[in-house]
Design an enzyme around this catalytic site. Structure first.
Site, short mmCIF file in Angstrom:
data_model
loop_
_atom_site.label_atom_id
_atom_site.label_comp_id
_atom_site.label_asym_id
_atom_site.label_seq_id
_atom_site.Cartn_x
_atom_site.Cartn_y
_atom_site.Cartn_z
N SER A 216 -9.66 2.03 2.99
CA SER A 216 -8.77 2.75 2.10
C SER A 216 -7.77 1.85 1.37
O SER A 216 -7.18 2.28 0.38
CB SER A 216 -7.99 3.79 2.92
OG SER A 216 -7.13 3.14 3.85
N SER B 22 -9.98 -0.19 7.22
CA SER B 22 -9.36 -0.06 5.90
C SER B 22 -8.67 -1.30 5.35
O SER B 22 -8.31 -1.34 4.18
CB SER B 22 -8.35 1.10 5.91
OG SER B 22 -9.02 2.33 5.82
N LYS C 132 0.88 -1.18 0.00
CA LYS C 132 0.00 0.00 0.00
C LYS C 132 0.91 1.23 0.00
O LYS C 132 1.94 1.24 0.69
CB LYS C 132 -0.88 -0.04 1.25
CG LYS C 132 -1.92 1.07 1.34
CD LYS C 132 -2.78 0.93 2.60
CE LYS C 132 -3.87 2.00 2.66
NZ LYS C 132 -4.72 1.88 3.86
#
Lengths: 487, 489, 95
Positions: B155, B179, B80
C-alpha cells in the site's frame, strides 16, 4: 400452586477512584464542561492507542482480595464491538474470557438493618467474576433541535464490573447485597460510591420460576442508581413476570429500564437489534500479568476488612453482634469508632459504642448527616466520655456538654465544662452543707418520708440537684441524705 | 549540485553541513521537481510549500549555528498519508478522511521532525493501507515511474513512486503484509519493515494492529539505517512498543559477509515465482556467495498458509479498528439520512471504498457468533505455527532470502477484478508480519519490460542491523539501487 | 460453507455498511470467493496449539496514574461534522 421463586443476579459497575482514565491521561473528575476531559485517546482519533493505568489494576486486586476471590496471574483485554454514539471507538475495551478477578463472594445480613431485636438471616452471595473495563460517554437527550448531544468526558473512566451468581431470592436480598457491596468498595477505597453521580450502578437480572424448576427466562433491568429504585424495580418486574406467565404469555429475554415516575419497567427500544459483540483479544493491549509479589504488596496495604473488624469488636471490646455490625456498616463509621476508642481508652469501648449509636446517631439522622460530616469529632466525643468515666460530670450533664459541642460552643468537653461551670461537686463538706440546707428548707418532705412515703426521698434528692444545677454528684447526695435521715 | 536529488542521505548531510546548499534550497529543489513530475505520477496528495519551507528555515538556523543538528537535519522526506501529521490533511487514502486535518503528530512524524527532517508533503496510498497496487486510493492510483501503465505496488505506493522518481530522498511507509517491501521491490528501492514493536504505532492509523509496523523507504540500505535510527525507539503511548536499549542500526554496515549463512526456504523458490524474478534473485545469491556467504536450504512448511491466515486476522482486526469512522466526531458524514442507524450505514457506505468495505465485512463475519473458533481462532493457531517455522529456520541461518514479490510490477487492472489474485501478490512478505519479524527488500536487477526486481531479506527478531549490513555489502558491489527511471532524470 | 444474501445483510448490518440489493449480490459472490480461499485453513491440524494474538511475547506495560492531558476540545471539534455547546450532535437516540 401459587408459590413462585424469584431468582436475581446483579451486575454492578463501580467507577474506580483513580486520578486519570483507564487507558489515557485525562482527568475523571465529575462535573466538567462537556468534552473538555475527552482527549485524543478518549475521542478515538485515528491512530491513538490505549495504555493501561496501573492504579486501576491495583483497585481490582484490592477488590479480589476483599472478597476472597482468585486474582488471575494473566488476564486478557478484549474488544466488545457495537456501534453507539457515546462509544467513540465502536468497541468497548473490556475483559471477556479471562477476567482479572474470579469467584469469591460477600456475606450479607437480610431483614434486621434497623432493629437490634429482629433476627437477621445471614447469606453468602457468590461472585462469578469482576473485570476491568472502560465506561462509555453520555448521551444527552434534551433538546438540541431534536438531536442528541454526546459528551465524552466519562468515556474511558475505569470501571470494575462485578457479577454475582443468581444467588438472591428477593428484592430485599438484592438490596442487602448491593448495600454490602457499596459499603465494601468504599471501605477498601476503590470507589466513592456516589450513586447520584453514577459512580455505582447496578443492573439486575430477574427471573421467576416454580420452586424446583429450571431457571426462567430473565430480563435485565438496567442502570438502577438507588437502593430504593432497585427494590421498587425488582418488585414491579417480579409481579409483571408472574402475571405474564399466569396469563399464559412466555417471558422473552429483554433489557428493560425502570421509570421512577411510574414505578414501572419497560423494554429499551434501542436494544432490540440482535447483538453480536464479536469479542476478540485487543491487539493494542498485551496480557495483564499480576505476579504474587504484587498481590502481596497490595494486601499489605489493605485496611482491616469489615468482617474481621466485626469479629474483633465483639471479642476485644465485648460488643454485641448487632452493635459490631452497625459500627462496621461503613468504613466512615468504623473509622470514627476506632478513633474514638483510641482517644477514650479501650476500657471505654462499650460506652463509646453506646454514645455513637445513641446520641450521635440520633443527631446525625435528624440532620440527615453522615458520620464523617459529624460536627463532633471522634476525639471530642472521647473527651466527653472520659469526663463521664472519671466522674467529672454526670450522664445528664454529659448530654448538655454534647449539645454544646454539637453547637460549636467549645473545642473540647473540658473547655465547655470549665467555661460553663459544669464540673460535678464532689467535695463532701460542700455537699453536706447543701444537704443540711435542703433538709431545713423542706421539713414537709422530711416528715412525709418519715411517715413512710418513699417518693418524698426522691423529691429531696431532686431539690439538692436543682440547687446545684445538677452538678452535685447524685450518689454522694443520696448517701448523705440517707445518713442524715438515719436510714 | 543539480544531481543532488539523486544523492544519498550522507551526501546530502555533508552538503548541508558544509553549507554548500541551504535546507530551504534543497527543499525547494524537491518541491519544484514535485510540481513538475508529480502530476504524471500522483504520488503526493498533500503539499504545503509554506509549511515545508518554514521547517527548512528552522533546520537552516540549526545548521548555521553549527551545533544542535543531527545526521538528518535539513534533509527532506515525505510521509505516507497514514501518519497523523499536525496541521496537515491526513486522509489515509480515503474519502472518509478527505477533510481530516490532524490535530496531532504521530510518534514517527514527531521523531523525524525532531531530528531536523523537513516534510515535503503527504503521500498517496491504498485506502487504509488495504491493497497491493495503490488502485484502492480515493485519490486515484499512483503510477510506477518505471512505466506509468503499471502499478507501483502497495500500500505504500506513493512513498515508493516518490523516491523512485526522485521527488523525495526518503519516505515513511507502513507494512502490514508487505506494504513497504512489495512497492519497494516494484519501484526499485530499498525498504525495511522493522521487528514488530521497534517503531511506535502511535499516530499511525491502524489497519491490523498486531501486524502493522512503520519503517523507512529510501534508495539504499545505508539511508534506511540512518532513517531507522531516527524512527525507532520506545514510546510509552504504544503498549506494544518495546523497551530496549537504543541501538545504532548503521553500526554493522561495513562488516564483511564471510561466513554469513543465508537460509533459502524451498517454499519461496517453487512454481509461484516468475522466471525473470527467479533469474534476478539467483544472480543476487551468486553475488552473495562471491562475498563469502554460504547458502543453506531451510523449510517454512506452513508459509503457504500465511496468506489465508492473514486474510482472517487482518480483516478481523480491521473491522474493529475502522469502527471509529462513524461520522460522529470527525470524518465523512453522509448528507442525507433519516435516523442514527442510517447515518452510520450511509456514512460508512459512502466514505469507504470497495476493498475496505470488503475487508470490514469479512472481518465482521470471521469474528461473529458461531464462526470465531472456525476462522479467527484457527488462524491465530496457524499464525503460531508459522512463527515457529521461522524460529526453527533461524537455528541454521543468519538471514533468510528469497523474492519479495512473485512478479515485477503488473499493469493497472490486471488483478483488481479478483481480490484473491491481488492478495497472492504478497505471498512472500506476509509470513514475516504474522511472525513479527523484520524484513526488507532491495533492488537486485530488472526483469521483463525492464521493470525492477526486489530481493527480500528476512532477519531474526531484532536483526535489523544484521539485515542492513547484509544489504549494504551487496549494494557496495552492485549499482541496482542507484538506477532511476529515464523520465525522472 | 457459503454465505447467503441474508448472511450478507446481517454482516452488513453488524458492520453498519449500507448495501443496495444489487451490491448485496456482488458482495456475496466476492465474499464467498475469499471465504473459499480461506477455507484451506480448516484442513490443518491445530490440536494443542496456543492461539497467537500478538506478534511479541511480552506482557502489558502499566502507566502511572497521573493526569497528563489538558483541554483540547476546540482543536478536536474543529474537524467534527456537527457540534453545539461543546457536544457532538447526532440524530436523536431513542432508548
Amino acid at each position: 400452586m401459587s408459590r413462585w421463586e424469584v431468582v436475581i443476579g446483579l451486575e454492578t459497575h463501580a467507577q474506580l477512584q483513580t486520578k486519570s482514565k483507564i487507558f489515557s491521561g485525562s482527568s475523571i473528575a465529575f462535573g466538567a464542561e462537556p468534552n473538555v476531559q475527552a482527549n485524543a485517546v478518549d475521542i478515538a482519533l485515528p491512530g491513538v492507542l490505549p495504555v493501561l493505568n496501573r492504579e486501576a489494576v491495583v483497585c481490582a486486586i484490592k477488590f479480589g482480595l476483599a472478597v476472597g476471590a482468585t486474582i488471575a496471574p494473566r488476564s486478557i483485554f478484549a474488544r466488545k464491538n457495537y456501534f453507539y454514539p457515546d462509544l467513540p471507538k465502536g468497541y468497548q475495551i473490556s475483559q471477556f474470557e479471562i477476567p482479572v478477578v474470579a469467584g469469591g463472594g460477600l456475606a450479607i445480613r437480610v431483614g434486621a438493618a434497623n432493629d437490634p431485636n429482629a433476627t437477621a438471616t445471614e447469606k453468602f452471595v457468590h461472585l462469578t467474576r469482576a473485570h476491568l473495563e472502560e465506561d462509555a460517554g453520555k448521551s444527552l437527550h434534551e433538546d438540541f433541535h431534536g438531536r442528541t448531544g454526546i459528551d465524552l468526558n466519562r468515556a474511558g473512566t475505569p470501571l470494575l464490573e462485578i457479577v454475582t451468581e443468581p444467588d438472591m431470592r428477593s428484592s430485599a436480598e438484592a438490596v442487602a447485597y448491593a448495600r454490602a457491596l457499596h459499603s465494601l468498595v468504599q471501605w477498601i477505597g476503590i470507589c466513592d460510591g456516589n450513586m447520584q453521580e453514577g459512580s455505582f450502578r447496578c443492573d439486575a437480572n430477574v427471573s421467576v420460576r416454580r420452586p424446583g424448576e429450571p431457571l426462567g427466562t430473565r430480563r435485565e433491568i438496567k442502570n438502577l442508581n438507588s437502593f430504593r429504585f432497585m427494590q421498587q424495580a425488582i418488585d414491579f418486574e417480579v409481579q409483571w413476570q408472574i402475571n405474564e406467565i399466569t396469563e399464559g404469555r412466555a417471558i422473552r429475554q429483554a433489557t428493560v429500564l425502570f421509570d421512577p415516575d411510574t414505578g414501572e419497567t419497560r423494554s429499551m427500544r434501542s436494544k432490540e437489534d440482535a447483538h453480536d459483540y464479536r469479542y476478540f483479544p485487543d491487539p493494542d493491549l498485551l496480557p495483564l500479568e499480576i505476579r504474587p509479589e504484587w498481590i502481596a504488596e497490595v494486601k499489605a496495604g489493605l485496611p482491616e476488612l469489615p468482617q474481621a473488624m466485626n469479629a474483633r469488636f465483639q471479642s476485644e471490646y465485648g460488643l454485641s453482634a448487632y452493635d459490631a455490625s452497625i459500627l462496621t456498616a461503613t468504613r466512615a463509621m468504623a473509622d470514627f469508632y476506632i478513633a474514638a476508642v483510641a482517644a477514650a481508652g479501650a476500657g471505654n469501648a462499650k460506652t463509646v459504642a453506646n454514645w455513637i449509636m445513641g446520641e450521635l446517631a440520633a443527631r446525625l439522622n435528624k440532620n440527615d448527616m453522615a458520620v464523617d460530616a459529624s460536627p463532633i469529632s471522634a476525639t471530642q466525643l472521647a473527651g466527653l466520655i472520659q469526663r463521664i468515666a472519671d466522674n467529672t460530670i454526670s450522664n445528664n450533664i454529659a448530654k448538655k456538654v454534647f449539645e454544646a459541642l454539637w453547637n460549636g460552643e467549645g473545642s473540647s468537653a473540658d473547655e465547655i465544662i470549665e467555661k460553663q461551670g459544669l464540673k460535678q461537686i464532689t467535695d463532701t463538706g460542700a455537699i453536706e452543707a447543701l444537704v443540711d440546707e435542703v433538709l431545713a428548707a423542706n421539713q414537709k418532705s422530711v416528715e412525709e418520708f418519715r411517715a413512710g412515703k418513699e417518693k418524698a426521698f426522691n423529691a429531696l434528692v431532686g431539690q439538692a440537684m436543682k440547687a446545684t444545677k445538677g452538678k452535685a454528684n447524685p450518689q454522694q447526695v443520696t448517701d448523705l441524705l440517707k445518713k442524715k435521715l438515719g436510714v | 549540485m543539480s544531481d543532488l536529488f539523486n544523492s544519498s542521505l550522507r551526501q546530502l548531510a555533508a552538503t548541508l553541513t558544509a553549507r554548500k546548499i541551504s535546507a530551504v534550497e534543497l527543499a525547494t529543489l524537491f518541491l519544484d521537481r514535485i510540481d513538475r513530475l508529480n502530476p504524471g505520477l500522483n504520488a503526493f496528495i498533500a503539499l504545503d510549500r509554506d509549511k515545508t519551507l518554514a521547517q527548512a528555515r528552522a533546520a537552516d538556523e540549526k545548521l548555521n549555528a553549527g551545533a544542535g543538528g543531527t545526521a538528518l537535519t535539513g534533509i527532506p522526506l515525505a510521509h505516507k498519508d497514514i501518519f497523523c501529521t499536525k496541521g496537515w490533511r491526513t486522509s489515509c487514502g480515503s474519502k472518509m478522511l478527505e477533510n481530516f486535518v490532524s490535530p496531532y503528530d504521530a510518534h514517527v512524524v514527531e521523531k523525524l521532525a525532531g531530528a531536523g527532517m523537513v516534510t515535503l508533503g503527504k503521500l498517496n496510498m491504498d485506502e487504509f493501507a488495504m491493497g497491493s497496487s495503490n488502485e484502492t486510493s480515493h485519490f486515484g492510483p499512483v503510477k510506477n515511474p518505471w512505466d506509468v501503465s503499471r502499478v507501483p505496488g502497495g500500500s505504500s505506493g506513493g512513498s515508493a513512486a516518490a523516491i523512485a522518481a526522485r521527488l523525495a530522498p526518503a519516505a515513511t511507509g507502513t507494512d502490514t503484509g508487505g506494504s513497504i517491501r512489495q512497492p519497494a521491490a516494484l519501484c526499485g528501492l530499498t525498504g525495511l519493515k522493522p521487528t514488530y514493536g521497534a517503531v511506535s504505532r502511535y499516530g499511525m492509523i491502524a489497519f491490523a494492529s498486531s501486524l502493522d509496523q512503520a519503517g523507512p523507504m529510501a534508495k539504499s540500505a545505508e539511508d534506511c539505517a540512518l532513517l531507522l535510527n531516527a524512527m525507532a525507539g520506545f514510546d510509552p503511548r504504544d503498549s506494544t512498543s518495546l523497551e530496549r536499549p537504543t541501538e545504532d542500526y548503521a553500526r554493522d554496515l561495513e562488516k564483511p559477509l564471510a561466513g554469513l549463512r543465508i537460509g533459502l526456504p524451498k517454499e519461496f523458490f517453487g512454481d509461484g515465482m516468475d522466471a525473470d524474478v527467479r533469474a534476478a534473485v539467483d544472480a543476487a545469491l551468486d553475488e552473495y556467495r562471491k562475498l563469502g556467504a554460504i547458502t543453506v536450504e531451510v523449510q517454512l512448511p506452513n508459509s503457504g498458509l500465511s496468506v489465508p491466515a492473514y486474510y482472517v486476522i487482518a480483516p478481523a482486526e480491521a473491522s474493529s479498528n475502522l469502527s471509529r469512522f462513524d461520522g460522529v466526531r470527525y470524518g465523512y458524514r453522509a448528507p442525507e439520512y433519516s435516523d442514527l442507524a442510517e447515518m452510520y450505514s450511509r456514512s460508512r457506505a459512502q466514505g469507504f471504498g470497495a476493498e475496505v468495505k470488503r475487508r470490514i465485512l469479512i472481518g465482521t463475519y470471521v469474528l461473529s457468533h458461531g464462526y470465531y473458533d472456525a476462522y479467527y481462532l484457527k488462524a491465530q493457531k496457524i499464525r503460531r505455527l508459522i512463527a515457529a517455522d521461522f524460529q526453527e529456520a533461524f537455528k541454521v541461518c543468519d538471514v533468510i532470502m528469497g523474492p519479495t514479490s512473485p512478479s515485477v510490477a503488473f499493469a493497472f487492472g490486471a488483478k483488481s477484478a479478483d481480490p484473491v489474485q491481488m492478495y497472492l501478490s504478497d505471498i512472500y512478505t506476509i509470513s514475516t508480519n504474522l511472525a513479527g519479524l523484520p524484513g526488507m527488500s532491495l533492488p537486485c536487477g530488472f526483469g521483463n519490460n525492464n521493470m525492477p526486481v526486489g530481493l527480500q531479506i528476512i532477519g531474526s527478531w531484532f536483526g535489523e542491523a544484521k539485515m542492513l549490513n547484509v544489504a549494504h555489502q551487496y549494494q557496495r558491489v552492485t549499482d541496482w539501487h542507484t538506477r532511476m527511471p529515464k523520465e525522472s532524470k | 460453507m457459503s454465505l447467503t444474501l441474508e448472511d450478507v445483510a446481517r454482516i452488513a448490518l453488524l458492520s453498519r455498511i449500507e448495501l443496495s440489493p444489487a451490491e448485496r449480490e456482488s458482495t456475496r459472490d466476492q465474499l464467498n470467493g475469499i471465504l473459499g480461499f480461506i477455507e484451506q485453513l480448516q484442513a490443518v491440524n491445530t490440536t494443542g496449539i496456543e492461539p497467537m494474538a500478538h506478534a511479541v511475547d511480552v506482557v502489558q506495560r502499566l502507566r502511572p496514574d497521573a493526569v497528563t492531558e489538558t483541554d483540547r476540545r476546540a482543536d478536536f471539534q474543529a474537524v467534527a461534522p456537527e457540534t453545539e455547546a461543546g457536544l457532538y450532535l447526532v440524530p436523536r437516540v431513542v432508548e
